[in-house]
Design a protein around this motif. Structure first.
Motif, mmCIF file in Angstrom:
data_model
loop_
_atom_site.group_PDB
_atom_site.id
_atom_site.type_symbol
_atom_site.label_atom_id
_atom_site.label_comp_id
_atom_site.label_asym_id
_atom_site.label_seq_id
_atom_site.Cartn_x
_atom_site.Cartn_y
_atom_site.Cartn_z
ATOM 1 N N ILE A 158 -1.345 5.287 -7.083
ATOM 2 C CA ILE A 158 -2.277 4.033 -7.682
ATOM 3 C C ILE A 158 -3.159 3.739 -6.702
ATOM 4 O O ILE A 158 -2.745 3.135 -5.506
ATOM 5 N N LYS A 159 -4.512 4.060 -6.768
ATOM 6 C CA LYS A 159 -5.333 3.864 -5.489
ATOM 7 C C LYS A 159 -5.849 2.247 -5.493
ATOM 8 O O LYS A 159 -6.050 1.807 -6.616
ATOM 9 N N PRO A 160 -5.512 1.648 -4.340
ATOM 10 C CA PRO A 160 -5.849 0.341 -4.254
ATOM 11 C C PRO A 160 -7.522 0.026 -4.284
ATOM 12 O O PRO A 160 -8.228 1.084 -3.632
ATOM 13 N N SER A 161 -7.888 -1.084 -4.509
ATOM 14 C CA SER A 161 -9.327 -1.352 -4.527
ATOM 15 C C SER A 161 -9.393 -2.667 -4.207
ATOM 16 O O SER A 161 -8.658 -3.499 -4.202
ATOM 17 N N TYR A 162 -10.487 -2.760 -3.154
ATOM 18 C CA TYR A 162 -10.970 -4.137 -2.311
ATOM 19 C C TYR A 162 -12.343 -4.567 -2.812
ATOM 20 O O TYR A 162 -13.159 -3.894 -2.831
ATOM 21 N N VAL A 163 -12.389 -5.887 -2.789
ATOM 22 C CA VAL A 163 -13.838 -6.336 -3.114
ATOM 23 C C VAL A 163 -13.703 -7.757 -2.018
ATOM 24 O O VAL A 163 -12.718 -8.403 -2.019
ATOM 25 N N GLN A 164 -14.899 -7.583 -1.066
ATOM 26 C CA GLN A 164 -14.950 -8.675 -0.155
ATOM 27 C C GLN A 164 -13.303 -8.979 0.823
ATOM 28 O O GLN A 164 -13.198 -9.888 0.938
ATOM 29 N N GLY A 165 -12.762 -7.607 0.968
ATOM 30 C CA GLY A 165 -11.641 -7.806 1.803
ATOM 31 C C GLY A 165 -10.234 -8.173 0.829
ATOM 32 O O GLY A 165 -9.335 -8.354 1.740
ATOM 33 N N MET A 166 -10.636 -8.444 -0.494
ATOM 34 C CA MET A 166 -9.417 -8.965 -1.107
ATOM 35 C C MET A 166 -9.064 -7.836 -2.109
ATOM 36 O O MET A 166 -9.858 -7.124 -2.940
ATOM 37 N N ARG A 167 -7.508 -7.797 -2.523
ATOM 38 C CA ARG A 167 -7.141 -6.710 -3.363
ATOM 39 C C ARG A 167 -7.420 -7.020 -4.699
ATOM 40 O O ARG A 167 -7.015 -7.781 -5.326
ATOM 41 N N VAL A 168 -8.015 -6.021 -5.442
ATOM 42 C CA VAL A 168 -8.149 -6.023 -6.864
ATOM 43 C C VAL A 168 -6.871 -5.846 -7.643
ATOM 44 O O VAL A 168 -6.081 -4.843 -7.363
ATOM 45 N N THR A 169 -6.234 -6.778 -8.301
ATOM 46 C CA THR A 169 -4.907 -6.726 -8.766
ATOM 47 C C THR A 169 -4.749 -7.016 -10.365
ATOM 48 O O THR A 169 -4.943 -7.765 -10.886
ATOM 49 N N ASP A 170 -4.805 -5.740 -10.965
ATOM 50 C CA ASP A 170 -4.495 -5.610 -12.417
ATOM 51 C C ASP A 170 -3.153 -5.783 -12.657
ATOM 52 O O ASP A 170 -2.395 -5.965 -11.733
ATOM 53 N N ASN A 212 0.861 -1.073 0.027
ATOM 54 C CA ASN A 212 -0.085 -0.057 0.033
ATOM 55 C C ASN A 212 0.968 1.375 0.038
ATOM 56 O O ASN A 212 0.349 2.380 -0.649
ATOM 57 N N ARG A 213 1.868 1.064 0.651
ATOM 58 C CA ARG A 213 2.753 2.302 0.911
ATOM 59 C C ARG A 213 3.591 2.613 -0.520
ATOM 60 O O ARG A 213 3.405 3.966 -1.152
ATOM 61 N N LEU A 214 3.765 1.497 -1.394
ATOM 62 C CA LEU A 214 4.231 2.059 -2.696
ATOM 63 C C LEU A 214 3.280 2.491 -3.661
ATOM 64 O O LEU A 214 3.577 3.448 -4.322
ATOM 65 N N LEU A 215 2.164 1.807 -3.716
ATOM 66 C CA LEU A 215 1.000 2.145 -4.480
ATOM 67 C C LEU A 215 0.532 3.745 -4.209
ATOM 68 O O LEU A 215 0.412 4.375 -5.107
ATOM 69 N N ASP A 216 0.963 4.025 -2.766
ATOM 70 C CA ASP A 216 0.424 5.382 -2.621
ATOM 71 C C ASP A 216 1.466 6.148 -3.238
ATOM 72 O O ASP A 216 1.169 7.278 -3.787
#
Length: 295
Positions: free
Chosen positions: A77-89, A69-73
């Motif tokens: 790059i805004k992280p996205s989650y679905v049902q607690g899981m990271r959406v990973t493009d 998350n720190r590197l994405l920030d």
């Protein structure tokens, strides 16, 4: 002299456990505060080295969500989650692999080696250690409960299909400590981001480990009054989930333990990694720490 005698008594208390687990495998999921606090990081390295020195075979699987998350920030790059899981493009997967394999894994290996151990860093892609496929999850349509479930695409989020333990057995023969980043490999050769608890459970099951230990930032499983549950039976887990005693982020952890037990792991433990030397306290004392889940 009194303090010296007390230390000797502690060692004698530990002796039966050392004998019981000698030449056996213990899989440790390393995560949470224990990966951040400098003092706890050193203690973890020393604990693992001690296990190896007395003839136990530790296998470490680590997480790294906050570091990702720190590197994405920083990369905006805004992280996205679905049902607690990271959406990973694709772009996020590059960051995940860069952080887990290139930074976090090497830091853990470096800490262990600096403290006198012999560790080797791996990802699930090395030697096809963790084979994976795309994780598919369903979400019920919000319009009507009668509508068919909607398939959610999480990108390159994977689930374990097979563990190839040959590289781990080679490292064990050569007296190395494996440190594994939870990145799997698909049939197309591409990387998958996999939950570290699930990878640890799958590896423990494949190796028929004596113990699976999950380090967390909580004491363990607690009852409805907030008191620590020291021991749970495998056949109690679903009942406790249905009652709401086990809820939220603890559900995937106990399910991971349940799967590992069904695959041949002898005992599983959810313990507080914020406690100094939590691994040694769990393995070598009568009381232990945290919650054990057994058959």
């Amino acid at each position: 002299m009194h303090k010296s005698i007390e230390r000797a008594k502690v060692l004698i208390e530990s002796l039966p456990y050392m004998q019981e687990f000698r030449h056996k495998t213990v899989v440790i999921k390393y995560g949470g505060h224990a990966m951040v606090d400098e003092n706890l990081k050193r203690q973890f390295a020393l604990d693992v080295i001690l296990l190896k020195q007395i003839g136990i075979n530790p296998v470490i699987v680590h997480g790294g969500g906050p570091q990702i998350n720190r590197l994405l920030d920083r990369l905006e790059i805004k992280p996205s989650y679905v049902q607690g899981m990271r959406v990973t493009d694709g772009e996020t997967m590059d960051v995940v692999e860069m952080v887990l394999v290139g930074k976090v894994n090497k830091e853990i290996v470096g800490n262990i080696n600096h403290c006198g151990g012999r560790a080797v860093g791996l990802s699930g892609r090395d030697g096809d250690l963790v084979c994976a496929e795309k994780l598919k999850i369903n979400a019920q349509s919000s319009d009507t409960m009668e509508a068919p479930p909607e398939l959610i695409d999480l990108g390159r989020v994977g689930q374990v299909t097979r563990i190839n333990p040959s590289i781990l057995k080679t490292l064990e023969r050569e007296d190395f400590i494996p440190v594994i980043a939870p990145v799997g490999v698909g049939s197309d050769g591409q990387a998958f981001n996999i939950n570290a608890d699930l990878v640890a459970g799958a590896i423990a099951g494949e190796l028929k480990a004596a113990k699976l230990i999950l380090l967390t930032d909580v004491e363990g499983v607690k009852d409805q009054e907030g008191e620590l549950i020291h021991s749970l039976q495998l056949d109690q887990l679903q009942e406790q989930i249905d009652k709401g005693v086990i809820a939220g982020g603890m559900i995937p952890k106990v399910n991971c333990c349940g799967t590992a037990l069904r695959q041949g792991v002898s005992k599983t433990h959810i313990i507080d990694g914020r406690v100094e030397h939590a691994i040694l306290l769990e393995m070598f004392t009568r009381e232990g720490v945290g919650t054990e889940i057994v058959k």
